[in-house]
Design an enzyme around this catalytic site. Structure first.
Site: not given
Ligand code: BES
Ligand code: ZN
Ligand code: MN
Length: 501
Positions: A269, A281, A292, A351, A353, A355
């Site tokens: 990714k 966020k 990321d 957010d 994204e 996946r």
């Molecule tokens: N890139 C983030 C996940 C992340 C969080 C990476 C903290 C490193 C540190 C990912 O894209 C994300 O935002 N995931 C969300 C998913 C949710 C909206 C289902 C998350 O983990 O909150």
């Molecule tokens: Zn992300």
């Molecule tokens: Mn995200």
């Protein structure tokens, strides 16, 4: 930082003396030159140094028979010695030597605790861990620090070993060669992941990957926006909609000489900045979301290392890259995207994204008829809650592949921990209005993200590594610097070498 092998013993600016913690002064000093042994005994009897893991005692002009500066370095108890202890202790050493800048340090492999390390771990493994620790620990991101200070000259560590034993030298050299390739790959991944989003975006990441491929002798193909449209990659294109920076899909390929028995595909990714999109966020900590793309960076770093180590299998890296912003044409919650597989995806949360990028990339990976597909992604905050920064989450649809990954994880010291992919998790990401949905709420967040990916790679042995917690550190620890750690590189190198040795 350079770590070299030297067959002569000579004076240098700094002499490094590793010491175990068990026993009294005599035991701690055993196997050392008389002058060094006397110093270690004295340090022990005065109680200022016990050899505890991570302990360092710098000494200036202790005795005219030794170097002007000594670093006594605690290894902890003999019984607990393993590769990871060496990496950690040498990581602290590397950081210290890098701070001294331009200093030449030496360490004798034939004496004291260092000789015990070689006897216990084997020469190749001991040398590998010493080099990895030292060079990985010395890394520091400096790219935007120009102007005020001149660039510091690098320090070096010479590992001293007599030249009488040819087979020992050969083992030491092979360990150092493997380690150097891995470290360069890890540090490349770190450099990419530390680079701010205004310098590093999908097109610039692609051109960096391309120039790495050119100098490493790898094949490189980059799909631009038009190509992605032709491949109907609605996931990548959907995420990219909110940014003026167009997406890319980077493909790197290593082919061995002779017939390749197997193919490994590594998917990474690469969201070059994740604002969360419309489901934005919170501001606190958002600056770190430049990392990321750490999964993609790790895939690129691993490919650079493998190009040098030349395993006997084909390895393909697929790195889908986009920026997740919230411009006027950004994708929205409620949108339905059609992925390259034809499966439709209801967007619950913009957010989630990563996946969406991976759905297209995993589907794309099928065309290489892989024996295994492994993806690496900073995918969920839920994985960070579950495992913290001390292990990556492993999820897999294939027992043998999961077992293999756990094995190479122990060999290379990159910790992973398996999380389940129950059928119920696959169910949880089904949608009422589309085939699947990109979020099902907070419950089992790491596993439901994994199950979402699993919908796009059915029938292929596949593993997913959630590196959200391991790819970044707020403060240095052992051989990991502050910022990007390069998580996943050593694991992928070890996996590829184990599949095509
Ligand atoms: N890139 C983030 C996940 C992340 C969080 C990476 C903290 C490193 C540190 C990912 O894209 C994300 O935002 N995931 C969300 C998913 C949710 C909206 C289902 C998350 O983990 O909150
Ligand atoms: Zn992300
Ligand atoms: Mn995200």
């Amino acid at each position: 930082m350079k770590v070299t092998l030297k067959s002569t013993v000579g004076r240098s600016a700094v002499r490094v003396v590793p010491v175990f913690s068990d026993g009294g002064g005599a035991k701690k000093a055993s196997g050392l030159d008389p002058a060094l042994a006397a110093i270690v005994r004295k340090a022990d009897s005065t109680g200022i140094f016990s050899g505890k893991k991570g302990e360092v005692l710098p000494q200036v002009a202790p005795d005219s028979a030794v170097e002007k500066t000594l670093l006594l370095m605690g290894l902890g108890p003999r019984k607990k010695l393993d590769g990871e202890v060496l990496r950690t202790v040498f990581g602290n050493l590397g950081r210290r030597l890098a701070r001294l800048s331009g200093k030449k340090a030496s360490l004798s492999l034939e004496q004291g605790a260092a000789a015990v390390c070689i006897a216990k771990l084997g020469a190749a493994q001991a040398a590998r861990c010493m080099l990895e620790g030292c060079r990985l620990g010395a890394y520091d991101y400096q790219a935007q620090k120009g102007g005020r200070k001149p660039r510091k000259p690098a320090s070096s560590l010479a590992l001293e070993c007599g030249d009488s034993d040819a087979s020992l030298l050969k083992l030491l050299r092979s360990g150092l060669k493997l380690a150097d390739a891995c470290v360069d790959g890890v540090n490349l991944a770190r450099e990419l992941a530390n680079t701010p989003g205004n310098y590093l975006y999908p097109a610039s990441l692609a051109s960096k990957a391309r120039s790495m491929a050119r100098s490493s002798g790898l094949k490189c193909k980059v799909l631009g926006e038009r190509d992605l449209q032709r491949e109907k990659m609605g996931g990548i294109l959907g995420v990219a909609q909110g940014s003026n920076r167009a997406p890319r899909l980077i493909q790197l390929e290593y082919t061995p000489r002779g017939k390749a028995e197997k193919t490994l595909v590594i998917v990474g990714k690469a969201v070059t900045f994740d604002s969360g999109g419309i489901s934005i966020k919170p501001a606190g900590g958002m600056q770190d979301m430049k990392f990321d793309m750490a999964g993609g960076a790790a895939a690129i770093g691993a490919m650079q290392a493998l190009a040098r180590l030349k395993p006997k299998l084909r390895v393909v890296a697929i790195v889908p890259s986009a920026e997740n912003l919230l411009g006027g044409s950004a994708y929205r919650p409620g949108d339905v995207l059609t992925s390259a597989s034809g499966k439709t995806i209801e967007v619950i949360n913009t957010d989630a994204e990563g996946r969406l990028l991976l759905a297209d990339a995993l589907h794309y990976s099928r065309r290489f008829k892989p024996d295994a597909v492994v993806d690496m992604a900073t995918l969920t905050g839920a994985c960070v809650i579950a495992l913290g920064t001390h292990a990556s989450g492993l999820m897999s649809n294939d027992k043998a592949l999961a077992r293999q990954l756990l094995k190479v994880s122990a060999d290379c010291g990159e910790r992973i921990w398996e999380l389940p992919l129950f059928d119920e998790y696959y169910k949880m990401v089904e949608s009422k209005v589309a085939d699947v949905r990109n979020s099902s709420g907070r419950d089992a967040g790491a596993s439901t993200a994994g199950a979402f990916l699993g919908h796009f790679i059915k029938g292929v042995p596949w593993a997913h590594l959630d590196i959200a917690g391991t790819a970044w550190r707020q403060a240095p620890l052992g051989y990991q610097p502050r910022g990007a750690t390069g998580a996943g590189v050593r694991l992928m190198v070890e996996l590829a070498l184990s599949m095509g040795a």
